[in-house]
Scaffold this motif. Structure first.
Motif, PDB file in Angstrom:
ATOM      1  N   ARG A 401       0.837  -1.196   0.000  1.00 16.40           N
ATOM      2  CA  ARG A 401       0.000   0.000   0.000  1.00 16.40           C
ATOM      3  C   ARG A 401       0.874   1.250   0.000  1.00 16.40           C
ATOM      4  N   VAL A 402       0.458   2.211  -0.785  1.00 16.86           N
ATOM      5  CA  VAL A 402       1.075   3.536  -0.762  1.00 16.86           C
ATOM      6  C   VAL A 402       0.195   4.425   0.110  1.00 16.86           C
ATOM      7  N   GLU A 403       0.771   4.983   1.143  1.00 17.57           N
ATOM      8  CA  GLU A 403       0.037   5.915   2.005  1.00 17.57           C
ATOM      9  C   GLU A 403       0.261   7.340   1.512  1.00 17.57           C
ATOM     10  N   GLU A 404      -0.778   8.142   1.544  1.00 17.55           N
ATOM     11  CA  GLU A 404      -0.625   9.531   1.141  1.00 17.55           C
ATOM     12  C   GLU A 404       0.424  10.204   2.030  1.00 17.55           C
ATOM     13  N   GLY A 405       1.348  10.892   1.403  1.00 17.44           N
ATOM     14  CA  GLY A 405       2.433  11.542   2.125  1.00 17.44           C
ATOM     15  C   GLY A 405       3.693  10.709   2.237  1.00 17.44           C
ATOM     16  N   ALA A 406       3.623   9.419   1.866  1.00 20.24           N
ATOM     17  CA  ALA A 406       4.797   8.553   1.941  1.00 20.24           C
ATOM     18  C   ALA A 406       5.782   8.903   0.826  1.00 20.24           C
ATOM     19  N   MET A 407       7.048   8.587   1.053  1.00 24.62           N
ATOM     20  CA  MET A 407       8.062   8.798   0.030  1.00 24.62           C
ATOM     21  C   MET A 407       8.049   7.626  -0.945  1.00 24.62           C
ATOM     22  N   VAL A 408       8.065   7.948  -2.231  1.00 27.52           N
ATOM     23  CA  VAL A 408       7.999   6.938  -3.285  1.00 27.52           C
ATOM     24  C   VAL A 408       9.038   7.286  -4.350  1.00 27.52           C
ATOM     25  N   ASP A 409       9.342   6.320  -5.218  1.00 31.82           N
ATOM     26  CA  ASP A 409      10.377   6.497  -6.243  1.00 31.82           C
ATOM     27  C   ASP A 409       9.734   6.947  -7.554  1.00 31.82           C
ATOM     28  N   PHE A 410      10.118   8.128  -8.006  1.00 30.16           N
ATOM     29  CA  PHE A 410       9.582   8.720  -9.230  1.00 30.16           C
ATOM     30  C   PHE A 410      10.607   8.565 -10.351  1.00 30.16           C
ATOM     31  N   LEU A 411      10.150   8.004 -11.480  1.00 25.29           N
ATOM     32  CA  LEU A 411      10.993   7.831 -12.663  1.00 25.29           C
ATOM     33  C   LEU A 411      10.500   8.786 -13.752  1.00 25.29           C
ATOM     34  N   PRO A 412      11.171   9.917 -13.958  1.00 25.59           N
ATOM     35  CA  PRO A 412      10.711  10.850 -14.996  1.00 25.59           C
ATOM     36  C   PRO A 412      10.911  10.262 -16.390  1.00 25.59           C
ATOM     37  N   PHE A 413      10.014  10.606 -17.297  1.00 26.05           N
ATOM     38  CA  PHE A 413      10.135  10.101 -18.669  1.00 26.05           C
ATOM     39  C   PHE A 413      11.444  10.527 -19.299  1.00 26.05           C
ATOM     40  N   SER A 414      12.009  11.651 -18.859  1.00 22.72           N
ATOM     41  CA  SER A 414      13.274  12.129 -19.428  1.00 22.72           C
ATOM     42  C   SER A 414      14.407  11.152 -19.182  1.00 22.72           C
TER      43      SER A 414
END
Length: 417
Positions: A401-414
């Motif tokens: 589960r992803v909780e709102e406000g949690a840190m997650v890994d973002f992969l930009p399309f760039s």
């Protein structure tokens, strides 16, 4: 040039994670292209075939970092102003061969080589010119505003390593050591097909029940971005004989064959049987979403990648699996895409033991920190989501589960396109 094994994609085994699959790609694949020499202007985006070594230092001489006056530090009075006669003037591209005697200053400009003797440069804004003399203030440190030879690059240093994908700054660095030509890997020759009787070329009428071919155009763009030489071979009809003939013909002049659609187990999915007849095909049983099915194999000794038919799944599996395979076959070293920690602006449940990629939009919070929101529509056929999103949220297998406000890994399309 390294040779592929007879069965380079035959990884087998039980359901594997995305990480295991990527690790196997790195272990089992090697460069399949030769090399060529190109002019520096043509080198951006290419993969360097050999280490590049500096034949001389950069800069090649000590030089002034500012416009001002070069002086002997030991001539300066540490507690008050010092008056020195100005004996010479040196601009960038000029030089003074004679040693500058003690007690004399030199008018010097940014980039001009330091004359023999002086070791310190004062900015012109800090000095006062008085006729043929200059008045300099106290407080300067020894060696100030002096760039040393080799400060950027030492002679004999490896400035660019084999396998590097050359960016504009890399090309500029090569130019700084006088390199007019570079040995680079040849472009990977990719045969690109779409499959399916329902697929139509964008220039044709669109009958009922058919769709225009978006996958081939998206994939061609992604391949172009990796420096591949793309041979667009059009749309294959749903006929095993036609598919087999087209793939067999493509194997003769290409380093990789790529298709979208037709690799599942349905009655009209003929790519699988055609590739099996010509070489071998292996379904990666990957615990991912979106992206199944993903087929890897060989047509003869030519690697084959069969991507899914849904456009979002096509792009995501290309970015995360086909892209590293292509870079490896092209001879690139490293270059794994970077993810960046951001806050989740939403809550989300996922299946444990499966890696998922969500399309997300990047925002800046009131505190100045980045956060992401989920694109409102997440079907594998919603290609507009890849346009409206800024990148992918990569959720690991163990996460439930992803909780709102949690840190997650973002992969930009760039990072992947």
């Amino acid at each position: 040039m390294a040779q592929l094994s007879d069965d380079c994609f035959a990884f087998g085994g039980a359901l594997m994670t995305a990480g295991e699959a990527l690790a196997l790609l790195g272990e089992r694949l090697d460069v399949v292209v030769g090399s060529e020499t190109v002019a520096l202007r043509e080198a951006r985006g290419r993969i360097l075939a050999a280490d590049l070594t500096a034949p001389f230092p950069v800069p090649p001489h000590d030089n002034a970092a500012v416009d001002g006056y070069a002086v002997h530090f030991d001539d300066l009075d540490g507690g008050r102003e010092t008056r020195l006669p100005v004996g010479a003037r040196i601009a960038a591209g000029q030089s003074v061969d004679r040693p500058v005697p003690r007690g004399e200053a030199v008018r010097i400009f940014t980039g001009a080589p330091m004359p023999p003797g002086p070791d310190t440069v004062l900015m012109q804004e800090d000095c006062a010119r008085d006729g043929d003399s200059v008045v300099v203030p106290p407080g300067i440190r020894r060696g100030a505003n002096r760039r040393h030879a080799g400060e950027d690059i030492e002679a004999g240093a490896v400035v660019l390593t084999r396998g590097r994908r050359l960016r504009a700054q890399d090309v500029g660095l090569a130019a700084s050591i006088g390199c007019a030509m570079l040995e680079v890997n040849a472009k990977l020759r990719v045969a690109l097909f779409s499959t399916g009787d329902e697929i139509r070329e964008v220039t044709d009428p669109l009958p009922p029940g058919c769709v225009y071919d978006a996958n081939r155009y998206a994939l061609a763009g992604l391949l172009d971005g990796l420096g591949c030489e793309v041979d667009d071979l059009g749309i294959l009809e749903d006929s095993e004989a036609a598919v087999r003939e087209a793939l067999d013909g493509a194997a003769g002049g290409h380093d990789l064959i790529m298709t979208s659609g037709g690799v599942s187990t349905g009655e009209e999915d003929h790519v699988r049987s055609a590739v099996e007849a010509l070489g071998g095909i292996h379904f990666w049983r990957l615990a991912i979403r979106p992206g199944r099915p993903l087929a890897l194999g060989q047509v003869g000794r030519v690697p084959f990648i069969g991507l899914p038919g849904n456009p979002v799944a096509v792009m995501v599996t290309f970015m995360r699996f086909a892209r590293p395979a292509i870079l490896r076959l092209s001879g690139a070293v490293g270059g794994a895409p970077k993810t960046f920690p951001v806050r989740a602006g939403f809550a989300y449940r996922k299946k444990v033991s499966r890696r998922e990629w969500l399309r997300v939009i990047l925002h800046t919070g009131e505190d100045g920190m980045p956060y992401v929101t989920k694109f409102p529509r997440d079907g594998a056929g919603i290609l507009s989501s890849m346009v409206g999103a800024d990148g992918l949220l990569e959720l690991p297998e163990e996460l439930a589960r992803v909780e709102e406000g949690a840190m997650v890994d973002f992969l930009p399309f760039s990072e992947v396109s």
